[in-house]
Write a protein that holds these residues in place. Structure first.
Motif, mmCIF file in Angstrom:
data_model
loop_
_atom_site.group_PDB
_atom_site.id
_atom_site.type_symbol
_atom_site.label_atom_id
_atom_site.label_comp_id
_atom_site.label_asym_id
_atom_site.label_seq_id
_atom_site.Cartn_x
_atom_site.Cartn_y
_atom_site.Cartn_z
ATOM 1 N N LEU A 25 0.813 -1.217 0.000
ATOM 2 C CA LEU A 25 0.000 0.000 0.000
ATOM 3 C C LEU A 25 0.847 1.268 0.000
ATOM 4 O O LEU A 25 0.363 2.346 0.338
ATOM 5 C CB LEU A 25 -0.920 0.003 1.227
ATOM 6 C CG LEU A 25 -1.847 -1.206 1.378
ATOM 7 C CD1 LEU A 25 -2.673 -1.096 2.648
ATOM 8 C CD2 LEU A 25 -2.754 -1.352 0.159
ATOM 9 N N GLU A 28 -0.657 4.256 -1.667
ATOM 10 C CA GLU A 28 -2.006 4.651 -1.279
ATOM 11 C C GLU A 28 -1.958 5.829 -0.297
ATOM 12 O O GLU A 28 -0.984 5.991 0.447
ATOM 13 C CB GLU A 28 -2.735 3.477 -0.624
ATOM 14 C CG GLU A 28 -2.894 2.267 -1.526
ATOM 15 C CD GLU A 28 -3.730 2.560 -2.747
ATOM 16 O OE1 GLU A 28 -4.908 2.942 -2.575
ATOM 17 O OE2 GLU A 28 -3.214 2.405 -3.863
ATOM 18 N N VAL A 100 -4.883 -3.108 -5.332
ATOM 19 C CA VAL A 100 -3.642 -2.464 -5.759
ATOM 20 C C VAL A 100 -2.906 -3.419 -6.698
ATOM 21 O O VAL A 100 -3.181 -4.625 -6.704
ATOM 22 C CB VAL A 100 -2.740 -2.106 -4.560
ATOM 23 C CG1 VAL A 100 -3.421 -1.074 -3.668
ATOM 24 C CG2 VAL A 100 -2.367 -3.348 -3.751
ATOM 25 N N ALA A 104 3.339 -4.518 -6.873
ATOM 26 C CA ALA A 104 3.790 -3.450 -5.978
ATOM 27 C C ALA A 104 5.157 -3.801 -5.406
ATOM 28 O O ALA A 104 5.333 -4.885 -4.848
ATOM 29 C CB ALA A 104 2.796 -3.246 -4.854
#
Length: 391
Positions: A25, A28, A100, A104
């Motif tokens: 994240l 984010e 997501v 990542a």
């Protein structure tokens, strides 16, 4: 909020998973994740408290809850007005659950000790434990996967690796050939001569295999710190808990280890006030602290958890549970103070944390000068101790 905030409660496994969630994240914003715990009713209370506190601090953020309580206490947490959504515990490391990109990039842990979850879940059915409901069956990383994770953290400069999980000594039972945990630890030690310190999370003593025993007894880079998932000091209570060891098994294990490595520090989880526990049973629980030399004690007042067999057994009165827990804490505190006194005026290699303290190989906490860089290994000779600290 410029980036996602992850609040971790409970065990070392949760700490490791929270770091992975934070990595997923990283891009984010205006998002708070509470990675919850449900091992006791107090843990659930602390989860609710953390949720309310996070909402007050971030009134406009999206607040999501994951972890064991998100499964075990799902309806209750979903009904909290502060909560915007829940992510199932078994899906919290899946990028799709957070919407997501799966690619990542990982980020280095913001910690001096890198926690690597080598397994998850549990195949046992201890009568007091609700965790299998939130974690599922035991699943192990392969040796290659663990070595890859260790290498990644060493590349980021981690001076200490901690191998953790829900039931660490069950690692490998589900892999081809059912390799023992000692085989994994040996592979880590042999593969990374640059690794300075390897620490093990809580272990089930009855499942410590011969190779792992030898590594604890003789390998300097395996830290002399054994934390046992002991739970109680009386055989009848251990049987009612559906544990797989008896008191004598723990006593013999520690005796053999200290015979070969006298400096090893013993920790243990102990439950106070388990259903049907009498004063005689409690006395045995108290006495095992001195017999094993438990200097790192995690004391849990028993609390009935939903759907567990122990919740249906005759309960001990709450005030009695609290008193017995206090007596166990006092006994472990005394044992710890005596142990810390024995470490004064001796040199120790200390891993510096970010809060002005650090840890010796046997996990004694040491106060350090403010200028000590976090993550550095320094030699210190304490001259006194107090409040659980060497100074």
């Amino acid at each position: 909020m410029s980036e996602a905030q992850v609040i971790s409660l409970g065990c070392r496994l949760n700490i490791s998973e929270s770091e992975q969630i934070r990595a997923m994240l990283a891009k984010e914003s205006d998002l708070v994740v509470v990675n919850s715990c449900a091992v006791t009713s107090e843990a659930v209370r602390q989860t609710r408290q953390a949720i309310r506190r996070a909402r007050r601090a971030n009134p406009d953020a999206r607040l999501l809850v994951t972890g064991c309580a998100a499964d075990i206490e799902r309806e209750q947490l979903a009904a909290m007005p502060e909560v915007d959504g829940l992510v199932a515990n078994t899906q919290k490391l899946d990028a799709r659950a957070w919407n997501v990109p799966a690619e990542a990039p990982p980020v280095p842990q913001d910690r001096t000790r890198a926690f690597i979850a080598i397994q998850n879940g549990c195949d046992h059915a201890c009568t007091f434990c609700v965790i299998p409901q939130g974690r599922g069956a035991s699943r192990s990383l392969t040796i290659a996967q663990v070595l890859s994770e260790v290498e990644r953290h060493l590349d980021h400069g981690a001076p200490e690796i901690v191998l953790t999980g829900v039931d660490v000594t069950s690692w490998g039972h589900d892999l081809p050939g059912a390799p023992p945990l000692g085989e994994l630890v040996r592979a880590v030690i042999d593969s990374f001569p640059q690794l300075k310190r390897l620490r093990m999370s809580s272990l089930d003593g009855i499942e410590i295999d011969p190779l792992l025993f030898e590594l604890f007894a003789s390998e300097e880079r395996v830290m002399p710190h054994l934390h046992l998932s002991l739970q109680h000091g009386h055989d009848l209570i251990l049987k009612r808990m559906k544990r797989r060891h008896l008191r004598g098994d723990a006593v013999e294990l520690v005796r053999r280890l200290k015979e070969q490595r006298p400096e090893i520090a013993i920790g243990a989880d102990l439950i106070a006030g388990f259903p049907t526990e009498s004063e005689e049973h409690h006395a045995a629980n108290l006495s095992i602290i001195a017999e094993l030399g438990i200097v790192h004690g995690h004391i849990f007042p028993y609390s009935p958890r939903p759907g567990t067999p122990a919740a249906r057994m005759p309960q001990v009165e709450r005030q009695t549970v609290k008193r017995r827990a206090a007596e166990l804490r006092a006994a472990t505190s005394q044992a710890r103070d005596e142990w810390l006194a024995s470490l004064v005026d001796k040199p120790h290699t200390v891993l510096a944390e970010r809060d002005g303290t650090g840890y010796t190989p046997h996990f004694a906490r040491v106060a350090l000068p403010d200028s000590t860089p976090a993550g550095s290994l320094v030699t210190m000779t304490p001259t006194k101790h107090g409040n659980g600290l060497l100074e």
